[in-house]
Write a protein that holds these residues in place. Structure first.
Motif, PDB file in Angstrom:
ATOM      1  N   ALA A  56      46.981 -22.745 -32.564  1.00 49.87           N
ATOM      2  CA  ALA A  56      45.812 -22.010 -32.377  1.00 49.87           C
ATOM      3  C   ALA A  56      45.752 -20.716 -31.896  1.00 49.87           C
ATOM      4  O   ALA A  56      45.007 -19.931 -31.899  1.00 49.87           O
ATOM      5  N   LYS A  57      46.642 -20.365 -31.477  1.00 41.33           N
ATOM      6  CA  LYS A  57      47.049 -19.312 -30.206  1.00 41.33           C
ATOM      7  C   LYS A  57      47.402 -18.117 -31.219  1.00 41.33           C
ATOM      8  O   LYS A  57      47.162 -17.240 -31.173  1.00 41.33           O
ATOM      9  N   LYS A  58      48.321 -19.065 -31.992  1.00 43.66           N
ATOM     10  CA  LYS A  58      48.828 -17.813 -33.709  1.00 43.66           C
ATOM     11  C   LYS A  58      47.482 -17.093 -34.522  1.00 43.66           C
ATOM     12  O   LYS A  58      47.725 -16.164 -34.780  1.00 43.66           O
ATOM     13  N   ALA A  59      46.877 -18.427 -34.507  1.00 45.03           N
ATOM     14  CA  ALA A  59      45.811 -18.161 -35.306  1.00 45.03           C
ATOM     15  C   ALA A  59      44.555 -17.412 -34.986  1.00 45.03           C
ATOM     16  O   ALA A  59      44.095 -16.404 -35.507  1.00 45.03           O
ATOM     17  N   ILE A  60      44.376 -17.084 -34.221  1.00 42.12           N
ATOM     18  CA  ILE A  60      43.249 -15.971 -33.418  1.00 42.12           C
ATOM     19  C   ILE A  60      43.836 -14.940 -33.245  1.00 42.12           C
ATOM     20  O   ILE A  60      42.623 -13.762 -33.266  1.00 42.12           O
ATOM     21  N   GLU A  61      44.929 -14.768 -33.275  1.00 41.34           N
ATOM     22  CA  GLU A  61      45.846 -13.336 -33.398  1.00 41.34           C
ATOM     23  C   GLU A  61      45.056 -12.569 -34.488  1.00 41.34           C
ATOM     24  O   GLU A  61      45.458 -11.411 -34.685  1.00 41.34           O
ATOM     25  N   HIS A  62      44.908 -13.257 -35.507  1.00 30.00           N
ATOM     26  CA  HIS A  62      44.302 -12.021 -37.007  1.00 30.00           C
ATOM     27  C   HIS A  62      42.655 -12.887 -37.029  1.00 30.00           C
ATOM     28  O   HIS A  62      42.599 -11.540 -37.939  1.00 30.00           O
TER      29      HIS A  62
END
Length: 238
Positions: free
Chosen positions: A81-87
């Motif tokens: 989730a934390k990786k995904a919101i970076e986009h």
């Protein structure tokens, strides 16, 4: 040891042995017999196992319910989730699939301004509505009670009216042939969400690598895979 960890360990033991006795669980996990019984009762209620005299056997189910999915692989889902919101950027329109991994993104959306979020995840509406910075749209259609997903032709027709800056989708499995799910009615919604996104990200923890379920909804090159660990070369978008 957390209860979620025990559930996962018990399931792994049963998968290895196909059946297990209560005293084996007590010895392997170093827990009390009362705790082992409670854990087995929970797993049986979730239809993951079947209690038999003196122990339990594995139940082969096509798909877990959403409440169970939320309990497993929690750390992995947080990483994803934390990786995904970076986009994500302010002002974008995004699609959130009904999966538990995409659901883990919701609490992080409060940092963005003027988001529009479209979802087929009925179970996540209350969490989304708590975020005052976004407009929320939910697809109409057939409610799949087990997973909280809205699926089917009606949802598909509504989805065709939207255009997304980013589509975020979960999956039950990914292998060299692409991303798959057990439910044909969910496939048509997932496939359309892939088409409607300028960018597409598939959220998938490592336990689903090289799993193949009933029907594919996307190819590897339809988007980018985000996971909690390094992605095998065979599963990369080429």
């Amino acid at each position: 040891m957390l209860s979620v960890e025990r559930y996962n360990l018990i399931l792994e033991l049963i998968k290895q042995k196909k059946n297990i006795r209560l005293n084996e669980i007590v010895e392997e996990l170093k827990i009390s017999e009362a705790t082992a019984r409670r854990d087995l009762n929970f797993l049986e209620a979730k239809k993951k196992i079947k209690r038999v005299h003196g122990g339990a056997v594995l139940v082969d189910t096509k798909e877990e319910d959403i409440d169970y999915k939320k309990l497993i692989n929690i750390e992995e889902k947080e990483i994803i989730a934390k990786k995904a919101i970076e986009h994500i950027e302010d002002g974008q329109t995004i699609y959130l699939d009904a999966g538990s991994t995409t659901g883990a993104m919701i609490k992080y959306l409060s940092k963005f301004k003027d988001l529009k979020v479209v979802t087929n995840g009925y179970h996540y509406i209350n969490d989304l509505l708590k975020l005052k910075n976004i407009e929320v749209y939910i697809l109409g259609g057939k409610l799949k009670e087990k997973t909280g997903a809205i699926v089917g032709v009606t949802a598909l027709l509504m989805l065709k009216n939207f255009n997304f800056d980013i589509s975020f989708l979960g999956t039950n499995g990914v292998d060299k042939d692409g991303y798959s799910t057990p439910d044909p009615e969910e496939v048509i919604v997932k496939s359309e969400a892939v088409k409607r996104g300028k960018k597409v990200f598939f959220l998938c923890d490592h336990t689903k690598f090289f799993n193949k379920t009933f029907i594919n909804f996307a190819k590897l090159n339809d988007g980018v895979l985000i996971s909690d660990t390094n992605i095998p070369e065979e599963l990369e978008n080429k």
